[in-house]
Design a protein around this motif. Structure first.
Motif, short mmCIF file in Angstrom:
data_model
loop_
_atom_site.label_atom_id
_atom_site.label_comp_id
_atom_site.label_asym_id
_atom_site.label_seq_id
_atom_site.Cartn_x
_atom_site.Cartn_y
_atom_site.Cartn_z
N GLU A 1 0.83 -1.21 0.00
CA GLU A 1 0.00 0.00 0.00
C GLU A 1 0.87 1.27 0.00
N ALA B 1 2.10 2.05 -3.32
CA ALA B 1 1.04 2.58 -4.16
C ALA B 1 0.82 4.06 -3.87
N GLU C 1 -1.28 11.22 2.97
CA GLU C 1 -2.17 10.07 2.70
C GLU C 1 -3.43 10.23 3.52
N THR D 1 -7.23 4.49 2.88
CA THR D 1 -7.37 3.44 1.86
C THR D 1 -8.62 2.62 2.15
N SER E 1 -10.78 -0.87 0.85
CA SER E 1 -10.76 -2.05 -0.02
C SER E 1 -12.04 -2.07 -0.83
N SER F 1 -7.96 -1.69 -4.39
CA SER F 1 -8.02 -0.77 -3.25
C SER F 1 -8.21 0.65 -3.76
N ILE G 1 -7.27 4.27 -3.01
CA ILE G 1 -6.28 5.02 -2.22
C ILE G 1 -6.57 6.51 -2.36
N VAL H 1 -3.23 -3.74 -4.92
CA VAL H 1 -2.18 -3.91 -3.92
C VAL H 1 -2.01 -5.40 -3.63
#
Lengths: 406, 200
Positions: free
Chosen positions: B84, B87, B111, B114, B116, B122, B124, B189
């Motif tokens: 992750e 990513a 960030e 995230t 799912s 995923s 993000i 991911v």
């Protein structure tokens, strides 16, 4: 009533006389009737009866059965008002309370309830006889190698005689018959015994006038012997016979129930086996398909996963808001004198903070814009004052780009 | 035993035996039979579905091939990394590169989170704070929306730069605006085959 073939004997029994005759279609022509005077005590009764029957069957090996009519005081026939129960239900009750229904009896009695008398069922014809006498008759018949087929009261035999003699004529009327010093008047209507009167023979004039059925006691006994054969339903049977019949009936019922259970179990077994066989066939079919089916199911799972992934990416791309279009719409909607201080936007709402000479036209412009809907102020309008004069108004407007649901 | 007692026992037997027979023999047997018949029907149904699936296999193969092609096409836009953090880093770099191309200054990135989604993908989210004039911000927004990667802006907050209170947002002449953008990207991911990340 049809007479039995010549292998049966008819016996009429009164306290003082026994009349035996062979029963056949031409009974009167071939009658071997004979009279026996007897005054045997109860202890010797079976022995005397055995002797009489042996004499009657002597030389005739075809005689196998015997029918007995109990005349005079040996049997009682009454018409009684009874509860509406079946004859089978009434019989033991009457046997138990025989003194109530037949006060002359003071010994254990065998009782039969007939279908005769009142058609409405309010009254029934009841006959009874001493149980010991009927038992003696059975023993005597057995000793003489005969089968006792029926035992009936004398008036019922005479009723049959009247019915036979008056066939084809109107039968309603009284009939007199004398036996054992007692004259009995029977009222017969349509073949049914509907009334019975008795009187000592010397007082017979007190009875309702009627036709004399037999001129003498011997003739009356002969008539009873000739018509002694009766249906089982009219016969006086000792309790042991009923017990045997009941036992036989229960045995038959038990056999039928057992057979039914066996059949049921068999049917269940067959069905169970059929189901088991069908299950085995299906299981074998499934097992044969399993290897290729596993591959198909794996392909189906892969297809579902790939489809979901593709759809997720497509939906993600479709769901991207067009920000350039939104900013252009805001720019086109704001009047020239308005200046925007801040813009906060998400996918379904846009918040505009700015100032203009007057704020109200801004709100109106957004309300009337084709690009926005649901425009409203998000905070009170602030006035910008310089030198005591309002030079501008600050506004905060919340709107929703048209076509985007919150 | 008196006759009345015998009668009572008989009545009890006559009434009780069928009840016991029904309760402890007939009913359980019928229930077991019904269950077996139902199981049989289910087995038949399963077999019929299996046979149908087998006869439908050719169509399924064709559908699977088509879906694989579409999936390959779709996955080109998706960031594919082993982890992750990689990513997030890759998407941040991608946004920075777009900002540089359109002369927009990136002040900071962070960030946001995230989520799912289905089928191993995923979502993000990163936050980006940029400074530019209105034209530059619009160019950046346009570039993000037309980028072949699976990127989109979910929130926009544009305000005057601190200490530049006099200039309006619409004024495109000066670099006086700060924009806070929340950018979302789809990533695959945990892809063991991925080495450096980036759309495949």
């Amino acid at each position: 009533m049809s007479h039995a073939p010549s292998h049966a004997l008819g016996v009429a029994l009164s306290p003082l006389r026994i009349v035996v005759t062979a029963l056949s279609r031409d009974a009167r022509a071939r009658a071997t009737a004979f009279e026996v005077s007897w005054d045997a005590s109860a202890a010797d009764r079976a022995a005397v009866l055995t002797e009489v029957l042996r004499r009657a069957t002597a030389g005739d090996a075809t005689l196998r059965e015997v029918h007995v009519a109990l005349c005079g005081s040996l049997a009682d026939v009454r018409i009684a008002a009874l509860p509406k129960l079946s004859a089978e239900e009434l019989r033991p009750a009457i046997a138990r309370d025989v003194m109530q229904y037949a006060p002359v009896s003071d010994v254990a009695s065998v009782v039969q309830v007939h279908g005769d008398a009142d058609a409405a069922g309010a009254t029934r014809l009841v006959s009874s006889a001493p149980a010991g006498l009927v038992a003696d008759l059975r023993r005597a018949a057995a000793s003489a190698s005969l089968v006792l087929r029926s035992v009936i009261a004398g008036p019922l035999a005479w009723r049959e005689a009247i019915g036979e003699s008056s066939r084809g004529r109107a039968t309603a009327g009284w009939y007199h018959i004398t036996c054992d010093g007692i004259t009995t008047a029977l009222h017969i209507e349509d073949g049914r015994l509907t009334a019975i009167r008795r009187a000592a023979s010397h007082r017979a004039a007190l009875l309702p006038p009627g036709e004399v059925l037999a001129p003498s006691e011997a003739a009356a006994m002969q008539l009873a012997a000739e018509h002694a054969q009766a249906a089982d339903a009219d016969s006086l049977w000792p309790e042991e016979i009923y017990a045997v019949r009941r036992q036989r009936m229960w045995r038959q019922a038990a056999v039928m129930a057992a057979a039914a259970l066996v059949l049921l179990a068999g049917a269940v077994g067959v069905e169970w086996r059929a189901i088991a066989r069908a299950e085995a066939t299906l299981a074998a079919a499934r097992d044969s398909l399993r290897p290729s089916l596993d591959a198909v199911l794996a392909r189906r799972d892969s297809s579902a996963t790939l489809g979901q992934r593709v759809r997720a990416v497509e939906e993600f791309e479709r769901g991207a808001p067009s920000w350039l279009e939104l900013i252009a719409s805001v720019d086109a909607t704001l009047p020239p004198d308005a200046s925007l201080l801040a813009l906060r936007a998400s996918s379904d709402t846009v918040l505009l903070i700015g100032q203009a000479r007057r704020a109200a036209p801004i709100l109106r412009a957004f309300s009337e814009s084709s690009a926005f809907e649901g425009a409203r102020t998000d905070a009170p309008i602030d006035q910008v004052v310089e030198n005591g004069e309002v030079v501008a108004e600050r506004f905060s407007i919340l709107a929703r780009p048209r076509g985007r649901t919150p | 035993m008196t006759s009345r007692e015998r009668l009572a026992v008989r009545l009890l037997l006559v009434a009780g035996l069928p009840v016991f027979a029904i309760a402890y023999a007939a009913k359980p047997m019928l229930r077991a039979r019904a269950e077996r018949v139902e199981q049989l029907a289910q087995s038949r149904d399963l077999l019929a579905r299996a046979e149908h699936a087998l006869t439908d296999d050719a169509r399924l193969r064709a559908e699977l091939a088509e879906l694989r092609a579409r999936e390959r096409q779709s996955m080109r836009a998706v960031v594919s990394t082993a982890g992750e953090a990689t990513a997030v880093s890759h998407i941040t770099e991608q946004v920075r590169a777009l900002a540089r191309c359109h002369e927009v200054l990136v002040l900071s990135t962070n960030e946001v989170g995230t989520d799912s989604t289905v089928a191993g993908l995923s979502l993000i989210r990163i936050g980006v704070r940029v400074e530019s004039d209105m034209r530059g911000i619009a160019r950046l927004l346009g570039a993000i929306s037309t980028d072949p990667s699976a990127l989109r802006v979910s929130r926009v907050f544009i305000e005057r730069r601190a200490g530049d209170l006099g200039a309006p947002v619409r004024d495109s002449t000066a670099r006086a605006l700060t924009a806070h953008l929340t950018i979302e990207a789809l990533a695959r991911v945990g892809d063991a085959s991925a080495t450096g990340g980036g759309p495949r």
